[in-house]
Design a protein around this motif. Structure first.
Motif, PDB file in Angstrom:
ATOM      1  N   VAL A   1     -25.899   4.131  -2.801  1.00 19.54           N
ATOM      2  CA  VAL A   1     -24.485   4.387  -2.527  1.00 19.54           C
ATOM      3  C   VAL A   1     -23.840   3.098  -2.055  1.00 19.54           C
ATOM      4  O   VAL A   1     -24.512   2.204  -1.529  1.00 19.54           O
ATOM      5  N   MET A   2     -22.545   3.018  -2.247  1.00 24.43           N
ATOM      6  CA  MET A   2     -21.767   1.898  -1.712  1.00 24.43           C
ATOM      7  C   MET A   2     -20.764   2.453  -0.708  1.00 24.43           C
ATOM      8  O   MET A   2     -20.061   3.431  -1.002  1.00 24.43           O
ATOM      9  N   VAL A   3     -20.710   1.856   0.465  1.00 26.69           N
ATOM     10  CA  VAL A   3     -19.762   2.263   1.505  1.00 26.69           C
ATOM     11  C   VAL A   3     -18.711   1.160   1.620  1.00 26.69           C
ATOM     12  O   VAL A   3     -19.046  -0.016   1.821  1.00 26.69           O
ATOM     13  N   VAL A   4     -17.446   1.544   1.501  1.00 28.00           N
ATOM     14  CA  VAL A   4     -16.346   0.585   1.486  1.00 28.00           C
ATOM     15  C   VAL A   4     -15.415   0.881   2.655  1.00 28.00           C
ATOM     16  O   VAL A   4     -14.960   2.016   2.821  1.00 28.00           O
ATOM     17  N   VAL A   5     -15.138  -0.154   3.451  1.00 27.51           N
ATOM     18  CA  VAL A   5     -14.272   0.011   4.630  1.00 27.51           C
ATOM     19  C   VAL A   5     -13.380  -1.225   4.765  1.00 27.51           C
ATOM     20  O   VAL A   5     -13.869  -2.306   5.096  1.00 27.51           O
ATOM     21  N   ALA A   6     -12.092  -1.072   4.492  1.00 25.01           N
ATOM     22  CA  ALA A   6     -11.141  -2.171   4.690  1.00 25.01           C
ATOM     23  C   ALA A   6     -11.666  -3.470   4.091  1.00 25.01           C
ATOM     24  O   ALA A   6     -11.674  -4.513   4.741  1.00 25.01           O
ATOM     25  N   TYR A   7     -12.087  -3.401   2.839  1.00 22.86           N
ATOM     26  CA  TYR A   7     -12.692  -4.559   2.182  1.00 22.86           C
ATOM     27  C   TYR A   7     -11.647  -5.595   1.799  1.00 22.86           C
ATOM     28  O   TYR A   7     -11.811  -6.780   2.034  1.00 22.86           O
ATOM     29  N   GLY A   8     -10.561  -5.159   1.175  1.00 21.59           N
ATOM     30  CA  GLY A   8      -9.508  -6.084   0.813  1.00 21.59           C
ATOM     31  C   GLY A   8      -9.449  -6.447  -0.658  1.00 21.59           C
ATOM     32  O   GLY A   8      -8.562  -7.194  -1.071  1.00 21.59           O
ATOM     33  N   LEU A   9     -10.383  -5.953  -1.452  1.00 21.59           N
ATOM     34  CA  LEU A   9     -10.344  -6.148  -2.896  1.00 21.59           C
ATOM     35  C   LEU A   9     -10.349  -4.788  -3.584  1.00 21.59           C
ATOM     36  O   LEU A   9     -11.004  -3.860  -3.118  1.00 21.59           O
ATOM     37  N   ILE A  10      -9.643  -4.694  -4.694  1.00 19.53           N
ATOM     38  CA  ILE A  10      -9.673  -3.498  -5.524  1.00 19.53           C
ATOM     39  C   ILE A  10     -11.000  -3.458  -6.281  1.00 19.53           C
ATOM     40  O   ILE A  10     -11.432  -4.464  -6.855  1.00 19.53           O
ATOM     41  N   LEU A  11     -11.662  -2.321  -6.272  1.00 17.84           N
ATOM     42  CA  LEU A  11     -12.928  -2.194  -6.988  1.00 17.84           C
ATOM     43  C   LEU A  11     -12.671  -1.775  -8.432  1.00 17.84           C
ATOM     44  O   LEU A  11     -12.094  -0.712  -8.669  1.00 17.84           O
ATOM     45  N   PRO A  12     -13.083  -2.586  -9.401  1.00 16.91           N
ATOM     46  CA  PRO A  12     -12.935  -2.167 -10.800  1.00 16.91           C
ATOM     47  C   PRO A  12     -13.901  -1.038 -11.128  1.00 16.91           C
ATOM     48  O   PRO A  12     -14.826  -0.739 -10.370  1.00 16.91           O
ATOM     49  N   GLN A  13     -13.700  -0.424 -12.288  1.00 14.89           N
ATOM     50  CA  GLN A  13     -14.477   0.760 -12.638  1.00 14.89           C
ATOM     51  C   GLN A  13     -15.976   0.484 -12.707  1.00 14.89           C
ATOM     52  O   GLN A  13     -16.786   1.336 -12.340  1.00 14.89           O
ATOM     53  N   TRP A  14     -16.362  -0.725 -13.132  1.00 15.20           N
ATOM     54  CA  TRP A  14     -17.794  -0.996 -13.245  1.00 15.20           C
ATOM     55  C   TRP A  14     -18.486  -0.948 -11.880  1.00 15.20           C
ATOM     56  O   TRP A  14     -19.652  -0.571 -11.787  1.00 15.20           O
ATOM     57  N   VAL A  15     -17.752  -1.311 -10.827  1.00 10.49           N
ATOM     58  CA  VAL A  15     -18.329  -1.222  -9.478  1.00 10.49           C
ATOM     59  C   VAL A  15     -18.430   0.238  -9.049  1.00 10.49           C
ATOM     60  O   VAL A  15     -19.450   0.676  -8.516  1.00 10.49           O
ATOM     61  N   LEU A  16     -17.381   1.013  -9.296  1.00  8.56           N
ATOM     62  CA  LEU A  16     -17.382   2.422  -8.916  1.00  8.56           C
ATOM     63  C   LEU A  16     -18.510   3.189  -9.599  1.00  8.56           C
ATOM     64  O   LEU A  16     -19.075   4.130  -9.018  1.00  8.56           O
ATOM     65  N   ASP A  17     -18.844   2.777 -10.809  1.00 10.48           N
ATOM     66  CA  ASP A  17     -19.872   3.488 -11.589  1.00 10.48           C
ATOM     67  C   ASP A  17     -21.295   3.038 -11.270  1.00 10.48           C
ATOM     68  O   ASP A  17     -22.257   3.701 -11.678  1.00 10.48           O
ATOM     69  N   LEU A  18     -21.449   1.936 -10.557  1.00 14.49           N
ATOM     70  CA  LEU A  18     -22.777   1.333 -10.403  1.00 14.49           C
ATOM     71  C   LEU A  18     -23.722   2.096  -9.474  1.00 14.49           C
ATOM     72  O   LEU A  18     -24.850   2.417  -9.872  1.00 14.49           O
ATOM     73  N   PRO A  19     -23.329   2.424  -8.221  1.00 15.27           N
ATOM     74  CA  PRO A  19     -24.289   3.097  -7.335  1.00 15.27           C
ATOM     75  C   PRO A  19     -24.629   4.506  -7.833  1.00 15.27           C
ATOM     76  O   PRO A  19     -23.759   5.228  -8.341  1.00 15.27           O
ATOM     77  N   ARG A  20     -25.865   4.898  -7.637  1.00 17.45           N
ATOM     78  CA  ARG A  20     -26.337   6.195  -8.129  1.00 17.45           C
ATOM     79  C   ARG A  20     -25.538   7.353  -7.540  1.00 17.45           C
ATOM     80  O   ARG A  20     -25.272   8.343  -8.219  1.00 17.45           O
ATOM     81  N   ARG A  21     -25.150   7.251  -6.270  1.00 15.78           N
ATOM     82  CA  ARG A  21     -24.408   8.330  -5.599  1.00 15.78           C
ATOM     83  C   ARG A  21     -22.933   7.997  -5.435  1.00 15.78           C
ATOM     84  O   ARG A  21     -22.235   8.659  -4.671  1.00 15.78           O
ATOM     85  N   GLY A  22     -22.462   6.972  -6.105  1.00 13.88           N
ATOM     86  CA  GLY A  22     -21.046   6.645  -6.067  1.00 13.88           C
ATOM     87  C   GLY A  22     -20.656   5.762  -4.898  1.00 13.88           C
ATOM     88  O   GLY A  22     -21.502   5.200  -4.191  1.00 13.88           O
ATOM     89  N   CYS A  23     -19.346   5.640  -4.681  1.00 15.41           N
ATOM     90  CA  CYS A  23     -18.782   4.790  -3.630  1.00 15.41           C
ATOM     91  C   CYS A  23     -18.000   5.649  -2.643  1.00 15.41           C
ATOM     92  O   CYS A  23     -17.114   6.415  -3.046  1.00 15.41           O
ATOM     93  N   LEU A  24     -18.312   5.511  -1.357  1.00 16.89           N
ATOM     94  CA  LEU A  24     -17.611   6.237  -0.298  1.00 16.89           C
ATOM     95  C   LEU A  24     -16.709   5.276   0.459  1.00 16.89           C
ATOM     96  O   LEU A  24     -17.073   4.128   0.718  1.00 16.89           O
ATOM     97  N   ASN A  25     -15.547   5.763   0.832  1.00 15.09           N
ATOM     98  CA  ASN A  25     -14.594   4.961   1.578  1.00 15.09           C
ATOM     99  C   ASN A  25     -14.257   5.632   2.904  1.00 15.09           C
ATOM    100  O   ASN A  25     -14.090   6.854   2.966  1.00 15.09           O
ATOM    101  N   ILE A  26     -14.179   4.829   3.960  1.00 12.44           N
ATOM    102  CA  ILE A  26     -13.692   5.305   5.266  1.00 12.44           C
ATOM    103  C   ILE A  26     -12.231   4.889   5.368  1.00 12.44           C
ATOM    104  O   ILE A  26     -11.918   3.695   5.356  1.00 12.44           O
ATOM    105  N   HIS A  27     -11.326   5.863   5.481  1.00  9.76           N
ATOM    106  CA  HIS A  27      -9.900   5.552   5.561  1.00  9.76           C
ATOM    107  C   HIS A  27      -9.327   6.130   6.850  1.00  9.76           C
ATOM    108  O   HIS A  27      -9.539   7.304   7.164  1.00  9.76           O
ATOM    109  N   ALA A  28      -8.572   5.303   7.569  1.00 12.65           N
ATOM    110  CA  ALA A  28      -8.090   5.679   8.902  1.00 12.65           C
ATOM    111  C   ALA A  28      -6.751   6.403   8.854  1.00 12.65           C
ATOM    112  O   ALA A  28      -5.750   5.951   9.424  1.00 12.65           O
ATOM    113  N   SER A  29      -6.727   7.539   8.159  1.00 12.77           N
ATOM    114  CA  SER A  29      -5.547   8.403   8.197  1.00 12.77           C
ATOM    115  C   SER A  29      -5.934   9.782   7.699  1.00 12.77           C
ATOM    116  O   SER A  29      -7.034   9.983   7.182  1.00 12.77           O
TER     117      SER A  29
END
Length: 326
Positions: free
Chosen positions: A89-117
């Motif tokens: 899995v990929m965990v994304v928190v206030a990274y600052g770059l837009i993730l293209p589709q190839w990144v979103l598709d790469l981890p076996r369990r997807g990409c999780l984001n922590i958003h403060a709202s």
């Protein structure tokens, strides 16, 4: 789990530390390139990079992840690293770059984001600032399954948090960062059973990036609006005003119950006490309680008055180097 972690500021570092403490293996960290900071403007590593290096975690700092973008060589190198990491899995928190589709598709369990709202309210870059500025009474954290949109993914976990009348972005940030770290650990532990919930189509708002030009206090606004903005812009960029030719930062203030004298000029000082400087706004009075002179420290009003002669009738104006915020 084997985790790729993408994040940059202190908010993200708190989550990274909690993931490690929970026993997850952080196989790679992505963070923004080092930036000039401080009075010497020397290159400084992000809080996430500093944590990763201190714990022996490999770090990559591509300027872009778009293979067809401005920095294709850096994106290709990052792609090789991400593929080799074989992350669950990929965990994304206030990274600052837009993730293209190839990144979103790469981890076996997807990409999780922590958003403060509380999504879909305050999608975007500055949800903590904007919630305080808008006068929201509650905010929170959403753990989101990322998709190609801007904070549009389905939510796995959501938890609400009250905003206290005295909260600044700094104080609220710390509580939300701790909550976000705990929630992403919980989400990973329950990933097999959590059901993604699409975001509502109503109530969408965007938390646009904070600009330094927004720092200027506009004394023609209501007292409540001014005080909320002072709290929202603490610690960055700091609300600014001008008195007798000197730019001042205002770090703390309250709305007074006292009536505004008829015909009072906006920004004029109506009273000075050891506790506060009372300033006329559109509809009421703002009691300034903490200020900072250029190059100085934050001071309570009593300490500030010992070195600055402030009298009723003087007028706060817009700082010339900070365009008026309307």
């Amino acid at each position: 789990m084997r985790i790729i972690f993408a994040g940059t500021p202190e908010f993200a570092q708190v989550a990274l530390a909690q993931l490690q403490a929970a026993g997850h293996e952080i196989v790679l960290v992505l963070t923004q390139p080092d930036r000039p900071a401080g009075r010497g403007m020397k290159l400084q590593a992000s809080p996430v990079k500093q944590h990763a290096l201190a714990h022996g975690i490999p770090v990559a700092q591509p300027r872009s992840l778009r293979l067809d973008g401005k920095y294709p060589d850096e994106a290709a190198a990052a792609q090789a690293l991400l593929q080799a990491a074989q992350a669950d899995v990929m965990v994304v928190v206030a990274y600052g770059l837009i993730l293209p589709q190839w990144v979103l598709d790469l981890p076996r369990r997807g990409c999780l984001n922590i958003h403060a709202s509380l999504l879909p309210r305050w999608r975007g870059a500055a949800p903590i600032h904007r919630a305080i500025e808008a006068g929201d009474t509650h905010t929170g954290v959403a753990i989101m399954q990322m998709d190609a949109g801007l904070d549009t993914g389905a939510m796995l976990l959501v938890e609400s948090l009250p905003i206290a009348p005295t909260d600044t972005t700094g104080s609220l940030h710390d509580r939300l960062a701790d909550l976000g770290g705990k929630m992403v650990v919980q989400a990973l532990a329950q990933l097999d059973t959590l059901v993604p919930v699409p975001q509502p189509s109503e109530g969408i708002s965007y938390a646009h990036k904070i600009e330094k030009r927004e720092a200027a206090i506009d004394w023609t606004q209501t007292a409540d609006t001014i005080v909320r903005r002072i709290r929202a812009f603490n610690p960055f960029p700091g609300a600014a005003t001008l008195l007798a030719g000197e730019s001042l930062k205002v770090w703390a203030a309250t709305v007074s119950d006292a009536a505004l004298p008829a015909g009072t000029v906006y920004g004029s000082i109506v009273a000075v006490t050891p506790e506060s400087i009372a300033v006329a706004a559109m509809d009421s009075i703002v009691n300034i309680t903490q200020v900072q002179r250029p190059g100085g420290k934050r001071l309570a009003v009593a300490d500030f008055l010992r070195g600055c002669d402030v009298q009723p009738g003087m007028v706060f104006e817009n700082a010339p180097d900070v365009p008026q915020a309307r």
